[in-house]
Write an enzyme that holds these catalytic residues in place. Structure first.
Site, PDB file in Angstrom:
ATOM      1  N   HIS A  95       0.824  -1.209   0.000  1.00  0.00           N
ATOM      2  CA  HIS A  95       0.000   0.000   0.000  1.00  0.00           C
ATOM      3  C   HIS A  95       0.858   1.259   0.000  1.00  0.00           C
ATOM      4  CE1 HIS A  95      -2.064   3.317   2.134  1.00  0.00           C
ATOM      5  NE2 HIS A  95      -3.023   3.005   1.288  1.00  0.00           N
ATOM      6  N   SER A 104      39.701   3.920 -22.306  1.00  0.00           N
ATOM      7  CA  SER A 104      40.542   5.122 -22.284  1.00  0.00           C
ATOM      8  C   SER A 104      41.429   5.204 -21.047  1.00  0.00           C
ATOM      9  CB  SER A 104      39.668   6.376 -22.398  1.00  0.00           C
ATOM     10  OG  SER A 104      38.667   6.387 -21.405  1.00  0.00           O
ATOM     11  N   CYS A 162      34.715   4.030 -24.387  1.00  0.00           N
ATOM     12  CA  CYS A 162      34.005   4.142 -23.109  1.00  0.00           C
ATOM     13  C   CYS A 162      34.794   5.083 -22.211  1.00  0.00           C
ATOM     14  CB  CYS A 162      33.902   2.781 -22.428  1.00  0.00           C
ATOM     15  SG  CYS A 162      33.048   1.530 -23.392  1.00  0.00           S
TER      16      CYS A 162
END
Length: 802
Positions: free
Chosen positions: A418, A700, A749
Site C-alpha cells: 500500500h 581510455s 568508453c
C-alpha cells in the site's frame, strides 16, 4: 423482482455504472477470458439499483447526505465524526427483504452449481471505482471465507457501510467524486483458499519506472491482505514479455527472495483472520515455482491485451486444488498516466552523509525533513506538512494524511504494498521494507532519504544538499555517432532504458559479482575443500537453496545480465567478462585461497590471461555458462561479449577457442565478440586482432595509463595522467583508422567526451562509431557529439567508412 443482482456471466466492462469497476472487470474476464485459459472464480454482484433502493427503502438517503454536506472539506477536522455517524446509520438498519431474497437466490445458484457447502469472498465495488484515472485501491472493505446465507447478508451490510470509511470519503473528495453519485455494488465470489497456499499481485509493467516490457509478479504465503497492506516483504519476479510471447524456455529475467515473515490464515474460532509467523524454512524458499510464475505472467499478458492498457492484477492460489486464479484486475493508474516519459527529473546528492538504514527505494527522488514516527493513523495530527513519515507499515486508513508527507519510510512492505502504491500516486519519495527504520530513526531527527541510487533507498542523517534538474530528452536530437551507456547495476536498468541511448556499450559484470553474488567462483567450485571455515559458513548461508553451489553463481550473474539486456532489447548490450584485479578477487568471500599476492595487480593476473589459466579456467566457464543462459535459455540475443586486457594475438586465439569450448561460438545465433582496445599492443596490431573480434571498445583509462606509463590511481602523478595528451590521442586515432580499414566496429568508453567538448570533436572527426557514457554524463555527451557533428558538416568532412 427488480434487477438487484447480476451473475458474472451476465456482466461485462460496459456495466461499470451498474456493478462498479471491480465487478465489471471480473464479469468481463469471466465471460471472455476463461476460454483463453485464464481462471476466474465464479460469482455474482449486487447492482447500484439495489444500493439506491436500500437507502430509499430504509429512509436514510437524505440523512446520510445531510451529514456529508457538513464535512469540513478543507482541513477535514470532522472527518472521523462524520464517517462514524454515517456508518452507524447504515449498520443500524436491515437490508430490505427483496434485496435479501435476490442475494439468497444468487447464493443458492452457486451452491447448486458447485454442489455443496460453498465458501465466499464478499468484496465492495464502487460504481466509480477502478477507473483509469483513479485506483480506489483498498478504499472499501472485503470479507473472506463467508459461509451460509445469514453471514452473507451481514457481510453485505458491512460492505454497504464501508462505502463511507474515513479513507473512502477523503479519497472521493480528493479525486472530485460526488458522494451522491457514487453507489456500491458487492461482488460475491467463490472463495479461493489462498490461506492454505499463496496469493499476490502482478503489474504488466515495472510499477517504479513504467518500463513496459516486463510483467512483475509478487507473491506471499497465505491471504493477500498482507501484500496489499504492505505488512511483509514478498518475493518479486520480473518476466520479459518478448521472451514470454516467443515461447522461450526461461523468460524470468530476475527474482528477489522476500522475507515473508507472516502468513495470514482464517481464524477457525472466530470470523476474522490470524497473522502467523512463517516458518524459517518456508521464508527461505520461493513461494512459486517457475512454471507458476510463467503461467501468471502469461495470464497477465492476455488480460493486458484484452484491455489494451497496463494492468494491476490480484491472484490467488487454492491450497486445496493447487489451482491459480485471477481474483481482480484494474487499470494501472500511475505510470500509464504519465504523458511525457521523455521528460525526466534527475537527482543527485552533492555529498553523502552518515547512513542510518536502507530499504527498497521508490520514486527516483530525494527528500529531506524532520522524521515523524507514527504507529497509527490516529496520531496523524503529529505529522506536519513537509515532514517524513516513519512507520511500521501503512494501509488505506493512512491515506488522508500521506499527502502531507515529504517522504515515507516503512519497516515492512514490498514494491506492491500500500505504501508503495500511494507513494507513486502522490509522487513522494519512499523507502519500504527497511526492517528497522522505526527503531534507528529518532522522532524529530533531521534526515534525508535518497531513492536516486537505484532500487535501493538510503536514509542519511541530516539535511543534505542535492541537485535536481528537468531534462526534455526529445529536444536533444539524434546524433549520427551512436551514444551508448556504461552500466553496472541491474537495479537501474529499467529507469535508464528511457534515456536516448543506442544500447549499452559496456556492462561491467563486476558489480553483480561484488554486490549480488559476493562469493569467489572458485570457492563455489571447491566448496568442500575450503580451509577458511568462516568463509565456508557464509557461503553455506548464501547458497543453501542451491544443491550445486556453482548454480548460485550462474543464476545470479545470468539474472543481473538479463535484467540489463531486457531493459534495452533489441539494442546491443555489450557485456565485458570479469576484470577484477587479483586483490579485488581476493576480497570476495573465500577469495584469499585462490588468488596470488601481486605487487602490481594492475599489470598482473587480470583480464584474458585468467580465462585459460588453471587457477581461474573453471570460474570463467561459469561466466560463460551465465552468458549462454541469457542468450539461449532467456532469449536475449542482443547480448554481445567483450574481452578485457587481451595482451597478445596468441591470447586472442586462445580466448576464441575457450569460448567455443563453453558453447559460445562467434557468429552462431548472432553472437559477436568485442575486445577492449586498452593496451598499446592492441593498437599497433589492431588489424590482426580484428581477425578474432567483431568490434573494439577503447578503454581510455588503461590506454592512457599504459601509453604514458602512469599509474592511474597515483595521486602523485595525477597531473600527468591526461587522456588529451597528444600521444594518447594518436593511439586512439590509429586504432579508429585500423578499425575502418578492417570494417570493424569501434567505440570508446569513458568520461572525457562528456567533460571535454574538444575531445568529443576529436573522436567524431576521426569517425568513431559509438561513445559510451555513464548515465549522469549521457546528456552532456550527446550535446557534445551533436556540436561536433555540426562542426564536422560545416567543414565538409565526410566519413568514407560510412
Amino acid at each position: 423482482m427488480k434487477n438487484y443482482i447480476r451473475h458474472f456471466n451476465e456482466i461485462d466492462i460496459n456495466d461499470v455504472p451498474t456493478v462498479g469497476g471491480k465487478n465489471a472487470s471480473l464479469g468481463e474476464m469471466f465471460q471472455k477470458l476463461t476460454s483463453k485459459g485464464v481462471k476466474i472464480p465464479d460469482g455474482f454482484a449486487t447492482t447500484s439499483e439495489a444500493y439506491w433502493h436500500y437507502l430509499q427503502e430504509v429512509h436514510i438517503k437524505d440523512e446520510i447526505f445531510g451529514y456529508l454536506s457538513k464535512l469540513d472539506t478543507k482541513g477535514f477536522s470532522n472527518l472521523k465524526e462524520i464517517g462514524a455517524i454515517v456508518r452507524k446509520t447504515i449498520l443500524e438498519t436491515e437490508i430490505p427483504e427483496d434485496i435479501k431474497e435476490a442475494i439468497e437466490e444468487g447464493y443458492d445458484s452457486l451452491s447448486k452449481k458447485y454442489k455443496g457447502d460453498i465458501s465466499l469472498a464478499v468484496r465492495s465495488s464502487a460504481t466509480a471505482e477502478d477507473l483509469p484515472n483513479a485506483s480506489f485501491a483498498g478504499q472499501q472493505e472485503s470479507y473472506l471465507n463467508i459461509k451460509g446465507k445469514e453471514d452473507l447478508i451481514d457481510a453485505c451490510k458491512r460492505c454497504y457501510a464501508s462505502l463511507f470509511t474515513d479513507r473512502a470519503i477523503k479519497y472521493r473528495e480528493d479525486n472530485g467524486f460526488d458522494h451522491t453519485k457514487v453507489a456500491l455494488s458487492i461482488g460475491i465470489q467463490m472463495m479461493v483458499r489462498s490461506d492454505l497456499a499463496a496469493s499476490g499481485v502482478n503489474f504488466t509493467l515495472d510499477p517504479d519506472t513504467g518500463f513496459d516490457q516486463v510483467v512483475m509478479v509478487s507473491s506471499i504465503y497465505g491471504l493477500g491482505e498482507n501484500i496489499v497492506q504492505g505488512s511483509i516483504n514478498p518475493d518479486d519476479y520480473f518476466v520479459f514479455k518478448p521472451s514470454l510471447k516467443n515461447g522461450i524456455e526461461q523468460p524470468i529475467v530476475s527474482r528477489r527472495l522476500g522475507s515473508k515473515e507472516k502468513t495470514m490464515v482464517y481464524d477457525k474460532s472466530a470470523s476474522g483472520t490470524l497473522n502467523l509467523d512463517t516458518p524459517i524454512e518456508k521464508q527461505e524458499q520461493f513461494v512459486l515455482t517457475d512454471a507458476e510464475v510463467i503461467k501468471l505472467a502469461q495470464w497477465s499478458l492476455i488480460i493486458e491485451d484484452h484491455y489494451k492498457r497496463p494492468m494491476d492484477i490480484e491472484w490467488a492460489k487454492d491450497g486445496l486444488t493447487n489451482e491459480l486464479y485471477i481474483v481482480q484486475a484494474r487499470p494501472e493508474t500511475v505510470q500509464s498516466a504519465k504523458k511525457n516519459k521523455l521528460k525526466i527529473n534527475t537527482y543527485s546528492l552533492l555529498k553523502k552523509g552518515k547512513e542510518i538504514t536502507r530499504g527498497m527505494g521508490l520514486g527516483n527522488k530525494i527528500a529531506s525533513g524532520k522524521a515523524r514516527i507514527l504507529h497509527s493513523p490516529e496520531e496523524s495530527d503529529k505529522l506536519q506538512e513537509g515532514e517524513i513519515l516513519v512507520t511500521e507499515r501503512t494501509d488505506p486508513d493512512w491515506d488522508p494524511i500521506l499527502k502531507k508527507a515529504a517522504g515515507i519510510i516503512t519497516d515492512q512492505g514490498g514494491r506492491t504494498s500500500h505504501a508503495a502504491i500511494v507513494a507513486r500516486e502522490v509522487g513522494a519519495a519512499a523507502i519500504v521494507g527497511s526492517n528497522n527504520a522505526t527503531k534507528v530513526i529518532k522522532d524529530g531527527q533531521e534526515i534525508t532519504i535518497s531513492c536516486a541510487e537505484g532500487t535501493t533507498g538510503i536514509v542519511y542523517d541530516g539535511l543534505l544538499e542535492w541537485n535536481e534538474k528537468e531534462v526534455d530528452l526529445s529536444t536533444l536530437g539524434k546524433p549520427h555517432t551512436q551514444p551508448m551507456l556504461i552500466l553496472a547495476d541491474p537495479d537501474q536498468a529499467f529507469k535508464f532504458s528511457f534515456y536516448p541511448s543506442e544500447g549499452v556499450g559496456l556492462m561491467r559484470m563486476e558489480f553483480v559479482i561484488n554486490n549480488s553474488i559476493r562469493i569467489h567462483p572458485m570457492a563455489l567450485k571447491n566448496f568442500d575443500q575450503l580451509k577458511d571455515l568462516v568463509a565456508k559458513e557464509k557461503i553455506q548461508k548464501l547458497t543453501h537453496h542451491y544443491p550445486d553451489k556453482s548454480d548460485y553463481f550462474v543464476h545470479k550473474l545470468a539474472e543481473g545480465i538479463a535484467t540489463i539486456a531486457a531493459a534495452f532489447y533489441p539494442k546491443d548490450v555489450i557485456v565485458r567478462t570479469s576484470d577484477f584485479k587479483s586483490n579485488e578477487y581476493a576480497n570476495l568471500i573465500g577469495g584469499t585461497e585462490f588468488e596470488p599476492i601481486e605487487s602490481n595487480p594492475m599489470l598482473g593476473f587480470r583480464g584474458a590471461s585468467r580465462y585459460y589459466n588453471p587457477k581461474y579456467q573453471e570460474a570463467f566457464a561459469l561466466e560463460c555458462k551465465a552468458i549462454k543462459r541469457v542468450r539461449e535459455t532467456m532469449g536475449l540475443t542482443n547480448v554481445k561479449i567483450m574481452i578485457p586486457f587481451c595482451r597478445t594475438l596468441k591470447e586472442a586465439a586462445k580466448i576464441v577457442e575457450i569460448l567455443e569450448e563453453n558453447g559460445l561460438i562467434r557468429g552462431e545465433n548472432g553472437l559477436q565478440l568485442y575486445m577492449m582496445a586498452e593496451i598499446p599492443n592492441n593498437i599497433i596490431l589492431a588489424e590482426e586482432f580484428a581477425k578474432f573480434f567483431d568490434g573494439f571498445s577503447i578503454g581510455s583509462n588503461d590506454l592512457t595509463q599504459l601509453t604514458l606509463g602512469v599509474d592511474r590511481d597515483s595521486e602523485l602523478l595525477s597531473t600527468i595522467f591526461d587522456i588529451k595528451d597528444p600521444g594518447v590521442k594518436k593511439m586512439i586515432a590509429m586504432v579508429i583508422a585500423s578499425a575502418h580499414k578492417t570494417h570493424t566496429k569501434i567505440g570508446l568508453c569513458g568520461q572525457a567526451p562528456s567533460d571535454y567538448p574538444e575531445f568529443a570533436q576529436f573522436l567524431v572527426e576521426n569517425g568513431i562509431n559509438s561513445i559510451s557514457f555513464n548515465p549522469d554524463a549521457l546528456i552532456s555527451g550527446i550535446n557534445n557529439i551533436n556540436s561536433a557533428e555540426k562542426y564536422k558538416t560545416k567543414l565538409g568532412l565526410v566519413d568514407s567508412h560510412k
